[in-house]
Motif scaffolding. Sequence first.
Motif, PDB file in Angstrom:
ATOM      1  N   ILE B 191       0.858  -1.185   0.000  1.00 61.59           N
ATOM      2  CA  ILE B 191       0.000   0.000   0.000  1.00 61.59           C
ATOM      3  C   ILE B 191       0.896   1.236   0.000  1.00 61.59           C
ATOM      4  O   ILE B 191       1.749   1.381   0.891  1.00 61.59           O
ATOM      5  CB  ILE B 191      -0.914   0.013   1.249  1.00 61.59           C
ATOM      6  N   PRO B 192       0.740   2.137  -0.976  1.00 62.25           N
ATOM      7  CA  PRO B 192       1.597   3.328  -1.026  1.00 62.25           C
ATOM      8  C   PRO B 192       1.472   4.139   0.260  1.00 62.25           C
ATOM      9  O   PRO B 192       0.374   4.313   0.788  1.00 62.25           O
ATOM     10  CB  PRO B 192       1.038   4.105  -2.218  1.00 62.25           C
ATOM     11  N   THR B 193       2.606   4.611   0.758  1.00 65.06           N
ATOM     12  CA  THR B 193       2.588   5.342   2.031  1.00 65.06           C
ATOM     13  C   THR B 193       1.759   6.615   1.936  1.00 65.06           C
ATOM     14  O   THR B 193       1.219   7.069   2.938  1.00 65.06           O
ATOM     15  CB  THR B 193       4.019   5.702   2.461  1.00 65.06           C
ATOM     16  N   GLU B 194       1.624   7.188   0.693  1.00 65.39           N
ATOM     17  CA  GLU B 194       0.845   8.444   0.589  1.00 65.39           C
ATOM     18  C   GLU B 194      -0.577   8.242   1.052  1.00 65.39           C
ATOM     19  O   GLU B 194      -1.181   9.121   1.656  1.00 65.39           O
ATOM     20  CB  GLU B 194       0.791   8.956  -0.866  1.00 65.39           C
ATOM     21  N   ILE B 195      -1.120   7.050   0.752  1.00 64.05           N
ATOM     22  CA  ILE B 195      -2.519   6.814   1.104  1.00 64.05           C
ATOM     23  C   ILE B 195      -2.686   6.848   2.623  1.00 64.05           C
ATOM     24  O   ILE B 195      -3.588   7.507   3.153  1.00 64.05           O
ATOM     25  CB  ILE B 195      -2.995   5.462   0.541  1.00 64.05           C
ATOM     26  N   VAL B 196      -1.775   6.159   3.314  1.00 61.77           N
ATOM     27  CA  VAL B 196      -1.850   6.135   4.771  1.00 61.77           C
ATOM     28  C   VAL B 196      -1.595   7.534   5.323  1.00 61.77           C
ATOM     29  O   VAL B 196      -2.289   8.009   6.231  1.00 61.77           O
ATOM     30  CB  VAL B 196      -0.834   5.123   5.342  1.00 61.77           C
ATOM     31  N   GLU B 197      -0.605   8.232   4.725  1.00 62.46           N
ATOM     32  CA  GLU B 197      -0.294   9.587   5.195  1.00 62.46           C
ATOM     33  C   GLU B 197      -1.475  10.506   4.996  1.00 62.46           C
ATOM     34  O   GLU B 197      -1.804  11.318   5.865  1.00 62.46           O
ATOM     35  CB  GLU B 197       0.924  10.131   4.444  1.00 62.46           C
ATOM     36  N   ALA B 198      -2.121  10.386   3.834  1.00 60.54           N
ATOM     37  CA  ALA B 198      -3.278  11.241   3.546  1.00 60.54           C
ATOM     38  C   ALA B 198      -4.362  11.033   4.588  1.00 60.54           C
ATOM     39  O   ALA B 198      -4.964  11.992   5.086  1.00 60.54           O
ATOM     40  CB  ALA B 198      -3.818  10.925   2.155  1.00 60.54           C
ATOM     41  N   ALA B 199      -4.576   9.749   4.955  1.00 59.56           N
ATOM     42  CA  ALA B 199      -5.601   9.459   5.953  1.00 59.56           C
ATOM     43  C   ALA B 199      -5.230  10.095   7.286  1.00 59.56           C
ATOM     44  O   ALA B 199      -6.073  10.678   7.973  1.00 59.56           O
ATOM     45  CB  ALA B 199      -5.760   7.950   6.103  1.00 59.56           C
ATOM     46  N   THR B 200      -3.920   9.993   7.634  1.00 62.33           N
ATOM     47  CA  THR B 200      -3.474  10.579   8.897  1.00 62.33           C
ATOM     48  C   THR B 200      -3.655  12.092   8.885  1.00 62.33           C
ATOM     49  O   THR B 200      -4.110  12.692   9.856  1.00 62.33           O
ATOM     50  CB  THR B 200      -1.997  10.225   9.136  1.00 62.33           C
ATOM     51  N   ASP B 202      -5.809  13.740   7.245  1.00 63.09           N
ATOM     52  CA  ASP B 202      -7.233  14.046   7.348  1.00 63.09           C
ATOM     53  C   ASP B 202      -7.753  13.830   8.755  1.00 63.09           C
ATOM     54  O   ASP B 202      -8.950  13.963   9.004  1.00 63.09           O
ATOM     55  CB  ASP B 202      -8.036  13.172   6.368  1.00 63.09           C
ATOM     56  N   GLY B 203      -6.887  13.422   9.666  1.00 68.11           N
ATOM     57  CA  GLY B 203      -7.291  13.303  11.053  1.00 68.11           C
ATOM     58  C   GLY B 203      -7.772  11.927  11.456  1.00 68.11           C
ATOM     59  O   GLY B 203      -8.374  11.768  12.521  1.00 68.11           O
ATOM     60  N   ALA B 204      -7.530  10.937  10.625  1.00 67.59           N
ATOM     61  CA  ALA B 204      -7.956   9.585  10.994  1.00 67.59           C
ATOM     62  C   ALA B 204      -6.990   9.010  12.029  1.00 67.59           C
ATOM     63  O   ALA B 204      -5.772   9.108  11.859  1.00 67.59           O
ATOM     64  CB  ALA B 204      -7.987   8.684   9.761  1.00 67.59           C
ATOM     65  N   GLY B 205      -7.543   8.433  13.084  1.00 65.09           N
ATOM     66  CA  GLY B 205      -6.709   7.786  14.087  1.00 65.09           C
ATOM     67  C   GLY B 205      -6.171   6.476  13.539  1.00 65.09           C
ATOM     68  O   GLY B 205      -6.491   6.078  12.417  1.00 65.09           O
ATOM     69  N   ARG B 206      -5.362   5.791  14.348  1.00 62.97           N
ATOM     70  CA  ARG B 206      -4.763   4.550  13.848  1.00 62.97           C
ATOM     71  C   ARG B 206      -5.806   3.490  13.546  1.00 62.97           C
ATOM     72  O   ARG B 206      -5.735   2.814  12.530  1.00 62.97           O
ATOM     73  CB  ARG B 206      -3.784   4.012  14.887  1.00 62.97           C
ATOM     74  N   LEU B 207      -6.768   3.328  14.479  1.00 62.16           N
ATOM     75  CA  LEU B 207      -7.790   2.301  14.269  1.00 62.16           C
ATOM     76  C   LEU B 207      -8.627   2.624  13.036  1.00 62.16           C
ATOM     77  O   LEU B 207      -8.914   1.744  12.220  1.00 62.16           O
ATOM     78  CB  LEU B 207      -8.690   2.193  15.499  1.00 62.16           C
ATOM     79  N   ALA B 208      -8.987   3.900  12.896  1.00 63.85           N
ATOM     80  CA  ALA B 208      -9.796   4.300  11.749  1.00 63.85           C
ATOM     81  C   ALA B 208      -9.030   4.055  10.459  1.00 63.85           C
ATOM     82  O   ALA B 208      -9.597   3.592   9.460  1.00 63.85           O
ATOM     83  CB  ALA B 208     -10.182   5.775  11.871  1.00 63.85           C
ATOM     84  N   LEU B 210      -6.704   1.836   9.950  1.00 64.58           N
ATOM     85  CA  LEU B 210      -6.659   0.389   9.728  1.00 64.58           C
ATOM     86  C   LEU B 210      -7.988  -0.109   9.173  1.00 64.58           C
ATOM     87  O   LEU B 210      -8.054  -0.827   8.175  1.00 64.58           O
ATOM     88  CB  LEU B 210      -6.321  -0.326  11.039  1.00 64.58           C
ATOM     89  N   TRP B 211      -9.083   0.303   9.823  1.00 64.78           N
ATOM     90  CA  TRP B 211     -10.396  -0.239   9.518  1.00 64.78           C
ATOM     91  C   TRP B 211     -10.956   0.299   8.200  1.00 64.78           C
ATOM     92  O   TRP B 211     -11.581  -0.425   7.437  1.00 64.78           O
ATOM     93  CB  TRP B 211     -11.328   0.082  10.688  1.00 64.78           C
ATOM     94  N   ARG B 212     -10.714   1.614   7.942  1.00 70.74           N
ATOM     95  CA  ARG B 212     -11.372   2.236   6.791  1.00 70.74           C
ATOM     96  C   ARG B 212     -10.473   2.346   5.567  1.00 70.74           C
ATOM     97  O   ARG B 212     -10.952   2.553   4.461  1.00 70.74           O
ATOM     98  CB  ARG B 212     -11.853   3.646   7.164  1.00 70.74           C
ATOM     99  N   VAL B 213      -9.151   2.263   5.757  1.00 67.34           N
ATOM    100  CA  VAL B 213      -8.259   2.441   4.606  1.00 67.34           C
ATOM    101  C   VAL B 213      -7.496   1.153   4.287  1.00 67.34           C
ATOM    102  O   VAL B 213      -7.558   0.636   3.178  1.00 67.34           O
ATOM    103  CB  VAL B 213      -7.255   3.597   4.868  1.00 67.34           C
ATOM    104  N   VAL B 214      -6.796   0.617   5.303  1.00 70.13           N
ATOM    105  CA  VAL B 214      -5.884  -0.498   5.035  1.00 70.13           C
ATOM    106  C   VAL B 214      -6.655  -1.783   4.721  1.00 70.13           C
ATOM    107  O   VAL B 214      -6.440  -2.418   3.686  1.00 70.13           O
ATOM    108  CB  VAL B 214      -4.925  -0.710   6.229  1.00 70.13           C
ATOM    109  N   ILE B 215      -7.581  -2.158   5.603  1.00 69.79           N
ATOM    110  CA  ILE B 215      -8.267  -3.436   5.423  1.00 69.79           C
ATOM    111  C   ILE B 215      -9.077  -3.475   4.122  1.00 69.79           C
ATOM    112  O   ILE B 215      -9.035  -4.464   3.400  1.00 69.79           O
ATOM    113  CB  ILE B 215      -9.110  -3.772   6.677  1.00 69.79           C
ATOM    114  N   PRO B 216      -9.812  -2.387   3.771  1.00 70.55           N
ATOM    115  CA  PRO B 216     -10.514  -2.444   2.480  1.00 70.55           C
ATOM    116  C   PRO B 216      -9.562  -2.680   1.306  1.00 70.55           C
ATOM    117  O   PRO B 216      -9.942  -3.319   0.322  1.00 70.55           O
ATOM    118  CB  PRO B 216     -11.171  -1.059   2.381  1.00 70.55           C
ATOM    119  N   LEU B 217      -8.323  -2.209   1.417  1.00 67.29           N
ATOM    120  CA  LEU B 217      -7.367  -2.419   0.331  1.00 67.29           C
ATOM    121  C   LEU B 217      -6.837  -3.857   0.324  1.00 67.29           C
ATOM    122  O   LEU B 217      -6.218  -4.280  -0.634  1.00 67.29           O
ATOM    123  CB  LEU B 217      -6.201  -1.434   0.453  1.00 67.29           C
TER     124      LEU B 217
END
Lengths: 251, 304
Positions: B191-200, B202-208, B210-217
């Motif tokens: 998973i490209p780090t930009e996607i995770v960084e973008a989520a962070t 946007d204010g997403a916590g770690r669990l969010a 994981l649950w909304r970005v990483v697992i769906p991918l």
Amino acid sequence: MTYQGKYPEYLNDPLLAMAAKAGGADLVKAVDNLEPGAWKQAPLVEAATAIAELAGRGYLLPGSEALSHTEAQAAWSQGQVAIIPCGSWLEAEQKGVTPDGFDMVMAPVPALSTADKLPVTALQAASSESFIVPAKAKNPRGGLEFLRILFSTTAAKRFAELNSTLPSVDGALDGLTLSSGLGSVKAAVDAAAGNTFTYRFRTWYAPLAKAVDDATGELATRRITPAQWSERVQKAADAVAADTAVTKYQR
Amino acid sequence: MTGHRHGTYRFLAGAILPALALYAVFVLSPYAQAFYLSLTDWTGVSGDVGLVGFDNFRRLAGDPLFLAALRNNGVMLVVVPVVTIALGLLLAALVSFGGRRGTAIGGARFYQIAYFFPQLLSLPIIAVLWQFVYHPNDGLLNGLLRAAGLGGLARSWLGDPHLALAAVMAVLVWSSVGFYMVLFAAAMSAIPTEIVEAATLDGAGRLATLWRVVIPLLRDNVQVAFVYLGVLALDGFAVVQIMTVGPGGPDNATEVIGLGLYRNAFTYGKFGYAAAMGVALFFLTLALAVVALRAGRRERVELA
């Protein structure tokens, strides 16, 4: 005492032997011939009660119900318990782990009451291995000849020496110096003086044997009562009797 | 030109045919034989084979042991994949994003290798080891509980019908979770780090995250894991046969289809009936794979 809880058939032997001694040959026959109500005969229920009482009075090593035969027998060899139900092969099986001076001996299963049909010295005795020569084998006579050699007095004597186990040939132990365990087995056989018996349903009807094993495991953990035990096993026996696909045997 | 093509076909045929022949002999023909045997009363040793139609399958429907096996395999089918995948995802996420600002933690490689270890042991060895762990008196599990002052929680794990199946499932989960952790961790690293960084950002916590970005991918990986673990849960034979009371007990609490098949074939000499169980298991497994792969079908997300 302990028992090989993982394989409850070990505990069936004292249960069924007590019942056979109390009820005599007729009880054994009724069981093997799948007669209606055979498993509800009073001596069987009384023997089941005796086994349940072992558990109820706290005579069984806690956790026995989950021990394999090696684990239970190890607990016995280590002196954690005094008694374990087993066949006469036990001495050979425990050879490597028996401490010096352990001097095990076998005892016949106790009598349920003074009214028993068979004497207290009576033994459940059966050969533990089966040998088959197929009728349509290429050389059936050769096969039979091999069995004759296998069960000759010479071979049986050597078998006893090497395995300290009772051979099925009469008189094979004569003149041998016997270990503590095997010596006590021979003494018990001599004392029984022909008063031996054996159930056949185990080899004839394997699914019934499994039902008895399962029920006895539940009985020894007191999850079922002796009455439920006989009820369950009778049901399984009736199912086998009613199954036309099962070849039936009579004795 | 055509001569060149012919050469190619000949080469391809030469490469494929031996493999196909092996597949036909060692996979297809046993299947065909099993289907045929399931319609017979073969004992396994006799030369006489009688056709009995669908009698074996009718018997299955009324066999209390087979029904107990269906129930237990059903429970395993629900519990084992869900718990294994949840733990696998959690461990993979901790290793991959558990460090500062969502980076891999120190020693990530070590954890991956350590958790992967059970995968290197064969299932029978695992079952024997866990039998020691579950030993009611000298076992590691009860020993630890007693040492921690929790002796009241010590149980006869395999001797209690209410706990035995859970104890079996715990072994299956333990033995598989490391593999799926490594699988998921590998997918997460794609998973490209930009996607995770973008989520962070946007204010997403770690669990969010994981649950909304990483697992769906990771949908495809999770789906395949479900199929594999489902097949594992429909089996369970080796662990049950080696570890449990009876085996299959106490009182059928851990009976599984594979064990009933084995018992009927090799103890009762009912190969025809056992083959019918095998055929039933075949269709159950096939149905599971089809359902799992269909249920998860969705549009794919192209990364990079």
